[in-house]
Scaffold this active site. Structure first.
Site, PDB file in Angstrom:
ATOM      1  N   CYS A   1     -15.383   8.086 -12.767  1.00 22.10           N
ATOM      2  CA  CYS A   1     -15.975   7.511 -13.978  1.00 22.10           C
ATOM      3  C   CYS A   1     -16.888   8.518 -14.667  1.00 22.10           C
ATOM      4  O   CYS A   1     -17.020   8.499 -15.876  1.00 22.10           O
ATOM      5  CB  CYS A   1     -16.734   6.247 -13.630  1.00 22.10           C
ATOM      6  SG  CYS A   1     -17.918   6.500 -12.312  1.00 22.10           S
TER       7      CYS A   1
ATOM      8  N   GLU B   1     -20.196  -1.637 -14.233  1.00 23.39           N
ATOM      9  CA  GLU B   1     -20.116  -0.164 -14.252  1.00 23.39           C
ATOM     10  C   GLU B   1     -18.723   0.159 -14.766  1.00 23.39           C
ATOM     11  O   GLU B   1     -17.736  -0.083 -14.070  1.00 23.39           O
ATOM     12  CB  GLU B   1     -20.299   0.411 -12.845  1.00 23.39           C
ATOM     13  CG  GLU B   1     -21.584   0.024 -12.152  1.00 23.39           C
ATOM     14  CD  GLU B   1     -22.802   0.756 -12.696  1.00 23.39           C
ATOM     15  OE1 GLU B   1     -22.654   1.641 -13.564  1.00 23.39           O
ATOM     16  OE2 GLU B   1     -23.906   0.430 -12.251  1.00 23.39           O
TER      17      GLU B   1
ATOM     18  N   GLU C   1      -6.222  -3.731  -5.871  1.00 22.19           N
ATOM     19  CA  GLU C   1      -4.903  -3.988  -5.277  1.00 22.19           C
ATOM     20  C   GLU C   1      -4.225  -2.674  -4.844  1.00 22.19           C
ATOM     21  O   GLU C   1      -3.299  -2.670  -4.047  1.00 22.19           O
ATOM     22  CB  GLU C   1      -3.996  -4.761  -6.249  1.00 22.19           C
ATOM     23  CG  GLU C   1      -3.893  -4.227  -7.671  1.00 22.19           C
ATOM     24  CD  GLU C   1      -4.989  -4.761  -8.596  1.00 22.19           C
ATOM     25  OE1 GLU C   1      -6.177  -4.703  -8.216  1.00 22.19           O
ATOM     26  OE2 GLU C   1      -4.654  -5.199  -9.709  1.00 22.19           O
TER      27      GLU C   1
ATOM     28  N   ASN D   1     -10.548   4.310  -7.338  1.00 22.10           N
ATOM     29  CA  ASN D   1     -10.763   5.764  -7.281  1.00 22.10           C
ATOM     30  C   ASN D   1     -11.680   6.179  -6.129  1.00 22.10           C
ATOM     31  O   ASN D   1     -11.468   7.217  -5.510  1.00 22.10           O
ATOM     32  CB  ASN D   1     -11.282   6.288  -8.619  1.00 22.10           C
ATOM     33  CG  ASN D   1     -12.565   5.629  -9.036  1.00 22.10           C
ATOM     34  OD1 ASN D   1     -12.795   4.477  -8.718  1.00 22.10           O
ATOM     35  ND2 ASN D   1     -13.412   6.348  -9.723  1.00 22.10           N
TER      36      ASN D   1
ATOM     37  N   GLY E   1     -21.220   0.163 -19.729  1.00 23.23           N
ATOM     38  CA  GLY E   1     -21.667  -0.888 -18.817  1.00 23.23           C
ATOM     39  C   GLY E   1     -23.027  -1.486 -19.086  1.00 23.23           C
ATOM     40  O   GLY E   1     -23.714  -1.125 -20.044  1.00 23.23           O
TER      41      GLY E   1
ATOM     42  N   PRO F   1     -11.341  -5.916  -3.313  1.00 25.60           N
ATOM     43  CA  PRO F   1     -11.029  -4.506  -3.562  1.00 25.60           C
ATOM     44  C   PRO F   1      -9.852  -4.392  -4.515  1.00 25.60           C
ATOM     45  O   PRO F   1      -9.118  -5.360  -4.743  1.00 25.60           O
ATOM     46  CB  PRO F   1     -10.655  -4.001  -2.164  1.00 25.60           C
ATOM     47  CG  PRO F   1     -10.137  -5.198  -1.439  1.00 25.60           C
ATOM     48  CD  PRO F   1     -10.852  -6.394  -2.009  1.00 25.60           C
TER      49      PRO F   1
ATOM     50  N   SER G   1       0.865  -1.172   0.000  1.00 24.20           N
ATOM     51  CA  SER G   1       0.000   0.000   0.000  1.00 24.20           C
ATOM     52  C   SER G   1       0.905   1.226   0.000  1.00 24.20           C
ATOM     53  O   SER G   1       1.697   1.418   0.910  1.00 24.20           O
ATOM     54  CB  SER G   1      -0.891  -0.054   1.249  1.00 24.20           C
ATOM     55  OG  SER G   1      -1.408   1.214   1.536  1.00 24.20           O
ATOM     56  N   ILE G   2       0.794   2.037  -1.062  1.00 28.02           N
ATOM     57  CA  ILE G   2       1.733   3.160  -1.251  1.00 28.02           C
ATOM     58  C   ILE G   2       0.981   4.488  -1.223  1.00 28.02           C
ATOM     59  O   ILE G   2      -0.095   4.608  -1.822  1.00 28.02           O
ATOM     60  CB  ILE G   2       2.483   2.994  -2.589  1.00 28.02           C
ATOM     61  CG1 ILE G   2       3.394   1.776  -2.483  1.00 28.02           C
ATOM     62  CG2 ILE G   2       3.296   4.252  -2.948  1.00 28.02           C
ATOM     63  CD1 ILE G   2       4.099   1.399  -3.738  1.00 28.02           C
TER      64      ILE G   2
ATOM     65  N   GLU H   1     -27.073   0.207 -10.863  1.00 26.39           N
ATOM     66  CA  GLU H   1     -26.957   0.122  -9.415  1.00 26.39           C
ATOM     67  C   GLU H   1     -27.794   1.241  -8.798  1.00 26.39           C
ATOM     68  O   GLU H   1     -28.322   2.101  -9.486  1.00 26.39           O
ATOM     69  CB  GLU H   1     -25.490   0.269  -8.997  1.00 26.39           C
ATOM     70  CG  GLU H   1     -24.619  -0.880  -9.472  1.00 26.39           C
ATOM     71  CD  GLU H   1     -23.220  -0.851  -8.857  1.00 26.39           C
ATOM     72  OE1 GLU H   1     -22.402  -0.036  -9.287  1.00 26.39           O
ATOM     73  OE2 GLU H   1     -22.960  -1.650  -7.928  1.00 26.39           O
TER      74      GLU H   1
ATOM     75  N   LYS I   1     -23.941   1.866 -23.810  1.00 23.18           N
ATOM     76  CA  LYS I   1     -22.837   1.460 -24.697  1.00 23.18           C
ATOM     77  C   LYS I   1     -21.668   0.840 -23.891  1.00 23.18           C
ATOM     78  O   LYS I   1     -21.893   0.027 -22.999  1.00 23.18           O
ATOM     79  CB  LYS I   1     -22.409   2.661 -25.550  1.00 23.18           C
ATOM     80  CG  LYS I   1     -23.595   3.250 -26.350  1.00 23.18           C
ATOM     81  CD  LYS I   1     -23.194   4.197 -27.457  1.00 23.18           C
ATOM     82  CE  LYS I   1     -22.646   5.499 -27.051  1.00 23.18           C
ATOM     83  NZ  LYS I   1     -22.564   6.522 -28.089  1.00 23.18           N
TER      84      LYS I   1
ATOM     85  N   GLU J   1     -10.537   7.294 -22.748  1.00 23.94           N
ATOM     86  CA  GLU J   1     -10.712   7.686 -21.352  1.00 23.94           C
ATOM     87  C   GLU J   1      -9.329   7.949 -20.746  1.00 23.94           C
ATOM     88  O   GLU J   1      -8.448   7.096 -20.807  1.00 23.94           O
ATOM     89  CB  GLU J   1     -11.412   6.575 -20.556  1.00 23.94           C
ATOM     90  CG  GLU J   1     -11.723   7.036 -19.150  1.00 23.94           C
ATOM     91  CD  GLU J   1     -12.353   5.957 -18.269  1.00 23.94           C
ATOM     92  OE1 GLU J   1     -11.931   4.800 -18.363  1.00 23.94           O
ATOM     93  OE2 GLU J   1     -13.252   6.302 -17.481  1.00 23.94           O
TER      94      GLU J   1
HETATM   95  P1  NAD Z   1      -9.532  -2.091 -13.572  1.00 26.22           P
HETATM   96  O1  NAD Z   1     -10.526  -2.618 -14.528  1.00 26.22           O
HETATM   97  O2  NAD Z   1      -8.107  -2.207 -13.903  1.00 26.22           O
HETATM   98  O3  NAD Z   1      -9.717  -2.780 -12.144  1.00 26.22           O
HETATM   99  C1  NAD Z   1     -10.937  -2.755 -11.419  1.00 26.22           C
HETATM  100  C2  NAD Z   1     -10.969  -3.949 -10.499  1.00 26.22           C
HETATM  101  O4  NAD Z   1     -11.069  -5.121 -11.283  1.00 26.22           O
HETATM  102  C3  NAD Z   1      -9.724  -4.122  -9.640  1.00 26.22           C
HETATM  103  O5  NAD Z   1     -10.118  -4.634  -8.387  1.00 26.22           O
HETATM  104  C4  NAD Z   1      -8.921  -5.151 -10.421  1.00 26.22           C
HETATM  105  O6  NAD Z   1      -8.043  -5.902  -9.627  1.00 26.22           O
HETATM  106  C5  NAD Z   1     -10.035  -6.034 -10.957  1.00 26.22           C
HETATM  107  N1  NAD Z   1      -9.752  -6.772 -12.187  1.00 26.22           N
HETATM  108  C6  NAD Z   1      -8.987  -6.377 -13.232  1.00 26.22           C
HETATM  109  N2  NAD Z   1      -9.012  -7.326 -14.194  1.00 26.22           N
HETATM  110  C7  NAD Z   1      -9.822  -8.321 -13.750  1.00 26.22           C
HETATM  111  C8  NAD Z   1     -10.257  -9.570 -14.292  1.00 26.22           C
HETATM  112  N3  NAD Z   1      -9.861  -9.987 -15.499  1.00 26.22           N
HETATM  113  N4  NAD Z   1     -11.092 -10.329 -13.578  1.00 26.22           N
HETATM  114  C9  NAD Z   1     -11.527  -9.919 -12.372  1.00 26.22           C
HETATM  115  N5  NAD Z   1     -11.131  -8.770 -11.794  1.00 26.22           N
HETATM  116  C10 NAD Z   1     -10.299  -7.965 -12.478  1.00 26.22           C
HETATM  117  O7  NAD Z   1      -9.963  -0.590 -13.318  1.00 26.22           O
HETATM  118  P2  NAD Z   1      -9.256   0.442 -12.361  1.00 26.22           P
HETATM  119  O8  NAD Z   1      -8.027   0.925 -13.070  1.00 26.22           O
HETATM  120  O9  NAD Z   1      -9.122  -0.108 -11.003  1.00 26.22           O
HETATM  121  O10 NAD Z   1     -10.355   1.596 -12.300  1.00 26.22           O
HETATM  122  C11 NAD Z   1     -10.451   2.590 -13.244  1.00 26.22           C
HETATM  123  C12 NAD Z   1     -11.586   2.304 -14.209  1.00 26.22           C
HETATM  124  O11 NAD Z   1     -12.798   2.106 -13.489  1.00 26.22           O
HETATM  125  C13 NAD Z   1     -11.869   3.473 -15.122  1.00 26.22           C
HETATM  126  O12 NAD Z   1     -12.048   2.999 -16.438  1.00 26.22           O
HETATM  127  C14 NAD Z   1     -13.148   4.050 -14.602  1.00 26.22           C
HETATM  128  O13 NAD Z   1     -13.911   4.744 -15.533  1.00 26.22           O
HETATM  129  C15 NAD Z   1     -13.836   2.849 -14.075  1.00 26.22           C
HETATM  130  N6  NAD Z   1     -14.826   3.224 -13.058  1.00 26.22           N
HETATM  131  C16 NAD Z   1     -16.144   3.136 -13.376  1.00 26.22           C
HETATM  132  C17 NAD Z   1     -17.105   3.513 -12.454  1.00 26.22           C
HETATM  133  C18 NAD Z   1     -18.571   3.411 -12.788  1.00 26.22           C
HETATM  134  O14 NAD Z   1     -19.381   3.424 -11.871  1.00 26.22           O
HETATM  135  N7  NAD Z   1     -18.954   3.289 -14.027  1.00 26.22           N
HETATM  136  C19 NAD Z   1     -16.716   3.958 -11.204  1.00 26.22           C
HETATM  137  C20 NAD Z   1     -15.355   4.036 -10.908  1.00 26.22           C
HETATM  138  C21 NAD Z   1     -14.424   3.656 -11.854  1.00 26.22           C
END
Ligand code: NAD
Length: 488
Positions: free
Chosen positions: A287, A253, A181, A155, A461, A179, A27-28, A465, A458, A388
């Site tokens: 997002c 989402e 990483e 985020n 998602g 959650p 955790s950084i 929710e 589109k 994005e």
């Molecule tokens: P990410 O997709 O890299 O990771 C999200 C989560 O999914 C993490 O916990 C990650 O470990 C896990 N994950 C990644 N690959 C997986 C797989 N193949 N199988 C299962 N779990 C997996 O996204 P991020 O970088 O953590 O978050 C940023 C993204 O999230 C942005 O694109 C943002 O727009 C989106 N976001 C969307 C919403 C929304 O409500 N629509 C809200 C917040 C963030």
């Protein structure tokens, strides 16, 4: 921060060591680069243990037959627990994703309020008697799926976790929460709070770890019957592919590239403040960030000048510094990615009117900072206007009339949110209906409420929710018929 619960995972109501062959997560603190602490990590082995525990707990009489008011009371006590530990939760989030202190505090309150809201939904929504077409009584009742995997991004970890865990529990499921990483810690505290609130063992399990090592194992697991995911569009697509094979419902989402629109008749100062807040709050790591500003030509020069002045005046500082309006990005790798996207736009001929580099201040040099950035001189087709960025980067694009605006605003793979500034309510209505987005804000932006459905069109998602149906998302309807003919 030293907190014993953070060194363990949470399975079956107790703290458990991570997998020996998997390195702990670091955790950084992105504000300084310092290591906060290590967090134990899970892989496929512990994913299996947690899911089996959750499956047993979900089937147990104590949970299956718990009456809605009892379940609601547990959710309310979880809200109390989050409020009692709000300083600690806010600090953990601030240390892991660098959001400014005030925003972290607001997010804990909002997460607690989500638990309270779903306590109410759990207790007040019921089954329905459906209109009979013969000599019978027919009903629609709602059953939980069993084990739900909840996978969240970095985020806004607490609000996202609450948005999934509270309705999934209210609906009667057991949850395995994975959650991000990058921000694993608040979820572990939530598990402790849940246990203290009287949630039966095994109903909420928390497995920090990477998407590849534990996230994918959860999605694949045959006893996981529903996945609720918030994150990037590509990860969501991979999860949907697995879910299609398993014939398993998913709520996704995903990302966004939301248009934030200013017409000539808009109140310019209010619109500019919202444009700036809509993209720079949380360093643009939202997002629903309004990352494409479409400004009608009559006010274009004025809006751009005021936006640039606002961006330059924003106080970028350590997240707990007095008056800080923007902290760092959540990781150094992410900051570098944002910087490289802006550099590519500059090379392609874009005008970088504000920001476009790291801050000069010496006390921020060790953190993952990037200045609020305004990009102009581009079309909606430019890479920077289509991809994005998830950072503090606002693209400003002019438009001529309503038809031109709608064509440009909808010309994107995403469809999460949008904003419209105009005094003409008929136009506001027409534009709101024409925009391909799950949320439209009119003369406001980023106003979010737990009682209003939220989700994307589109590539942003599938599923919605929040709201009462946010609990139904985690249930499947079942028809029950009682024959009413006399029993001989
Ligand atoms: P990410 O997709 O890299 O990771 C999200 C989560 O999914 C993490 O916990 C990650 O470990 C896990 N994950 C990644 N690959 C997986 C797989 N193949 N199988 C299962 N779990 C997996 O996204 P991020 O970088 O953590 O978050 C940023 C993204 O999230 C942005 O694109 C943002 O727009 C989106 N976001 C969307 C919403 C929304 O409500 N629509 C809200 C917040 C963030």
């Amino acid at each position: 921060m030293s907190h014993p619960a953070l060194k363990k995972l949470w399975i079956g109501g107790q703290a458990v060591d991570g997998e020996t062959h998997i390195a702990p997560l670091l955790s950084i603190n992105p504000a300084t680069g310092a290591v906060n602490h290590e967090v134990a990590a899970a892989g496929a082995v512990l994913a299996d243990v947690a899911v089996r525990n959750a499956d047993d707990a979900a089937r147990s009489k104590s949970w299956r037959q718990m009456l809605p008011p009892q379940r609601a009371a547990i959710l309310s006590r979880m809200a109390d627990g989050m409020e009692r530990r709000s300083e600690e939760l806010a600090q953990l989030q601030m240390l892991e994703n660098g959001k400014v202190w005030r925003e972290c505090q607001v997010q804990v309150k909002s997460a607690a309020a989500t638990f309270r809201y779903y306590a109410g939904v759990c207790e007040t929504t019921g089954s329905e008697v459906t209109p009979a077409r013969g000599d019978y009584l027919s009903m629609s009742v709602y059953e939980p799926y069993g084990v739900v995997a909840a996978i969240t991004p970095w985020n806004s970890p607490m609000t996202m976790e609450a948005q999934k865990v509270a309705p999934a529990l209210a609906a009667g499921n057991a949850v395995v929460l994975k959650p991000s990483e990058i921000t694993p810690s608040t979820a572990l505290v939530l598990a402790e709070i849940a246990t203290q609130a009287g949630l039966p063992a095994g109903i909420l399990n928390v497995l920090p770890g990477t998407g590849a090592q534990v996230g994918a194992a959860l999605v694949e697991h045959p006893k996981v019957r529903m996945v609720s995911f918030t994150g990037g569009t590509e990860s969501g697509r991979r999860i949907a592919e697995t879910a299609a094979r398993k014939l398993m419902p998913v709520a996704l989402e995903l990302g966004g590239k939301s248009p934030h629109i200013v017409f000539n008749d808009a109140p310019v100062d209010a619109a500019v403040a919202a444009l700036a807040g809509g993209i720079f709050e949380g360093s643009g790591q939202s997002c629903v960030a309004g990352s494409r500003a479409f400004v009608q030509r009559g006010v274009y020069d004025e809006v751009v000048a005021k936006l640039v002045a606002t961006a330059r005046a924003l106080k970028v500082d350590l997240p707990d510094a007095a008056g800080a309006e923007m902290g760092p990005l959540a990781t150094f790798a992410h900051r570098d990615k944002v910087a490289s996207m802006v550099d590519a736009a500059r090379l392609a001929g874009a005008d970088i009117l504000a920001g476009g580099h790291r801050p000069d201040a010496a006390h921020l040099a060790a953190g993952a900072y990037y200045l609020p950035t305004v990009v102009a001189g581009i079309t909606n087709q430019a890479a920077i206007a289509q991809q994005e960025i998830f950072g503090p980067v606002l693209c400003v694009i002019p438009f001529d009339d309503e038809a031109d605006l709608i064509a440009q605003a909808n010309d994107t793979a995403f469809g999460l949110a949008s904003g419209v500034w105009t005094r003409d309510y008929q136009r506001a209505w027409r534009v709101a209906r024409a925009l391909e987005a799950g949320t439209v804000w009119i003369n406001t932006y980023k106003q979010l409420s737990i009682s209003t459905p939220f989700g994307g069109f589109k590539d942003s998602g599938i599923g919605r929710e929040k709201g009462i149906n946010g609990m139904r998302l985690y249930q499947q309807p079942k028809g029950v018929y009682f024959g009413m003919a006399a029993l001989s």
